[in-house]
Write a protein that holds these residues in place. Structure first.
Motif, mmCIF file in Angstrom:
data_model
loop_
_atom_site.group_PDB
_atom_site.id
_atom_site.type_symbol
_atom_site.label_atom_id
_atom_site.label_comp_id
_atom_site.label_asym_id
_atom_site.label_seq_id
_atom_site.Cartn_x
_atom_site.Cartn_y
_atom_site.Cartn_z
ATOM 1 N N ILE A 97 27.612 83.823 14.994
ATOM 2 C CA ILE A 97 27.319 83.464 16.385
ATOM 3 C C ILE A 97 26.159 84.319 16.911
ATOM 4 C CG2 ILE A 97 28.251 83.424 18.728
ATOM 5 C CD1 ILE A 97 31.032 82.940 17.398
ATOM 6 N N THR A 98 26.202 85.605 16.590
ATOM 7 C CA THR A 98 25.146 86.511 17.035
ATOM 8 C C THR A 98 23.787 86.072 16.494
ATOM 9 O OG1 THR A 98 26.615 88.414 17.233
ATOM 10 C CG2 THR A 98 24.284 88.876 16.860
ATOM 11 N N LEU A 99 23.721 85.806 15.211
ATOM 12 C CA LEU A 99 22.444 85.423 14.607
ATOM 13 C C LEU A 99 21.969 84.068 15.124
ATOM 14 C CD1 LEU A 99 22.955 86.642 10.926
ATOM 15 C CD2 LEU A 99 21.706 87.764 12.780
ATOM 16 N N GLU A 100 22.894 83.153 15.361
ATOM 17 C CA GLU A 100 22.515 81.862 15.940
ATOM 18 C C GLU A 100 21.871 82.055 17.310
ATOM 19 O OE1 GLU A 100 25.869 78.888 13.911
ATOM 20 O OE2 GLU A 100 26.206 79.724 15.909
ATOM 21 N N ALA A 101 22.354 83.014 18.063
ATOM 22 C CA ALA A 101 21.818 83.256 19.407
ATOM 23 C C ALA A 101 20.362 83.693 19.362
ATOM 24 C CB ALA A 101 22.655 84.304 20.131
ATOM 25 N N PHE A 102 19.949 84.318 18.268
ATOM 26 C CA PHE A 102 18.583 84.808 18.153
ATOM 27 C C PHE A 102 17.740 83.992 17.166
ATOM 28 C CE2 PHE A 102 20.936 88.199 20.056
ATOM 29 C CZ PHE A 102 20.042 88.798 20.925
ATOM 30 N N GLY A 103 18.257 82.831 16.779
ATOM 31 C CA GLY A 103 17.523 81.961 15.863
ATOM 32 C C GLY A 103 17.423 82.509 14.460
ATOM 33 N N LEU A 104 18.367 83.369 14.081
ATOM 34 C CA LEU A 104 18.319 84.038 12.776
ATOM 35 C C LEU A 104 19.506 83.660 11.899
ATOM 36 C CD1 LEU A 104 17.335 87.570 14.136
ATOM 37 C CD2 LEU A 104 15.837 86.015 12.862
ATOM 38 N N GLU A 105 20.084 82.487 12.133
ATOM 39 C CA GLU A 105 21.325 82.111 11.466
ATOM 40 C C GLU A 105 21.215 82.062 9.941
ATOM 41 O OE1 GLU A 105 19.442 78.328 13.259
ATOM 42 O OE2 GLU A 105 19.809 80.408 13.837
#
Length: 268
Positions: free
Chosen positions: A64-72
Motif C-alpha cells: 500500500i505504501t509503495l502504491e501511494a508513491f507510484g513505486l509498487e
C-alpha cells in the motif's frame, strides 16, 4: 463488482468528461470494498510502525505504501526500500538524495524513519496524508485500464506541477522529463516532436525539446508549468496528437513503463 471509470470518449473529449466527473468517479472508486479494506488495514497498523524494518516486513503495508508513491513494482525489493527509508533525507549522501527518481526522496521524507528519533508514522494526520496519495494513484491506474492516454495525462498533470515547483535547475528538470518515459511521451506529443527524437543523444533531445517548448508555450522552462492553464494546454496538445496516431503508438509502451518500476533511474 470492481468499479471501472467511465470514459465514453477518447482524446480531448474524453479528458474533458473525465475532469468534469473526476471527483464523483474517484469517490465512487474509493468506496469499493477492496479499497476500503486496504485503507482500514493501513490506518489500523501504521501508527504502531516505528522502524523501516517493521514496514518492509509487513508485505501488505509495504504494498500500500509503495502504491501511494507510484513505486509498487518495488514491493519485492525490500532491502533496497529499507535502505532508502533508513538513510532518511537530511544527509547529502543519503540514498534517496543520490537517486535520480525523486519518488524515493518523497517516500523517505514522508515517513521520516532516518530523519527523526520518532518517525512521522505516529502523527495523527499521517495516515490521511498517505491515503490521499494512495487513492489518487489507484484511481489513475483504474483510468489507465480504460484509456492509457488519459492515465498519461493524469500523471503528467500531477508530476509536472510538482516538478515545476521544485528548486532544481531548469536543465535538471528537463533531464528528469527525458528520463521519465511517460512524461517524455506526453511532452513529445504536446510539442509535436517525432518519436525518432528519442533516439538522439541526450543533448540533442534536450535542445529540441527546449527550442520547441519556447515556440509553443513562449518559454523553454519547466517552471512555466506552475500555471495550471499551461499544463492544460500541454495535455490538450498531447491528446490531439495521440488521437491522430502520432502519440498513440508510444502511449501503450509508456503506460507499461508507468506501471513498472523505473528502476534504471536509480543509477543515473
Amino acid at each position: 463488482m470492481t468499479f471501472q471509470p467511465l470514459v465514453p470518449l477518447s482524446g480531448p473529449g474524453g479528458w474533458s468528461f473525465l475532469k468534469r466527473t473526476e471527483a464523483m468517479q474517484s469517490a465512487t472508486f474509493a468506496r469499493q470494498p477492496a479499497i476500503q479494506r486496504d485503507e482500514a488495514y493501513f490506518r489500523g497498523k501504521i501508527g504502531s510502525v516505528r522502524t523501516a524494518e517493521a514496514l518492509v516486513n509487513d508485505r501488505r503495508l509495504l504494498r500500500i505504501t509503495l502504491e501511494a508513491f507510484g513505486l509498487e513494482a518495488d514491493v519485492n525489493a525490500r532491502a533496497f526500500i529499507r535502505k532508502v527509508l533508513e538513510d532518511g533525507t537530511l544527509r547529502q549522501d543519503a540514498l534517496a538524495n543520490r537517486l535520480t527518481d525523486k519518488r524515493y526522496l518523497e517516500l523517505s521524507s514522508a515517513f521520516g524513519f532516518g530523519d527523526f528519533s520518532v518517525p512521522r508514522t505516529v502523527l495523527s494526520d499521517f495516515p490521511g496524508e498517505v491515503m490521499t496519495r494512495w487513492k489518487q494513484q489507484r484511481f489513475e491506474t483504474a483510468v489507465g485500464g480504460v484509456d492509457g492516454n488519459l492515465r498519461l495525462a493524469l500523471n503528467a498533470r500531477r508530476e509536472l506541477a510538482s516538478l515545476a515547483a521544485g528548486s532544481s535547475s531548469e536543465t535538471t528538470k528537463w533531464l528528469r522529463i527525458l528520463g521519465d518515459a511517460p512524461l517524455s511521451t506526453v511532452m513529445r506529443g504536446a510539442l509535436n516532436l517525432p518519436r525518432s527524437t528519442a533516439a538522439l543523444d541526450l543533448d540533442q533531445q534536450l535542445s529540441a525539446m527546449r527550442s520547441r517548448a519556447a515556440a509553443v508555450f513562449g518559454a523553454d522552462t519547466i517552471s512555466q508549468f506552475k500555471d495550471s492553464s499551461t499544463v492544460e494546454r500541454l495535455i490538450q496538445r498531447f491528446l490531439v496528437t495521440a488521437s491522430f496516431g502520432e502519440g498513440s503508438g508510444s502511449a501503450n509502451s509508456a503506460l507499461t513503463l508507468l506501471q513498472q518500476s523505473r528502476s534504471f533511474l536509480r543509477r543515473l
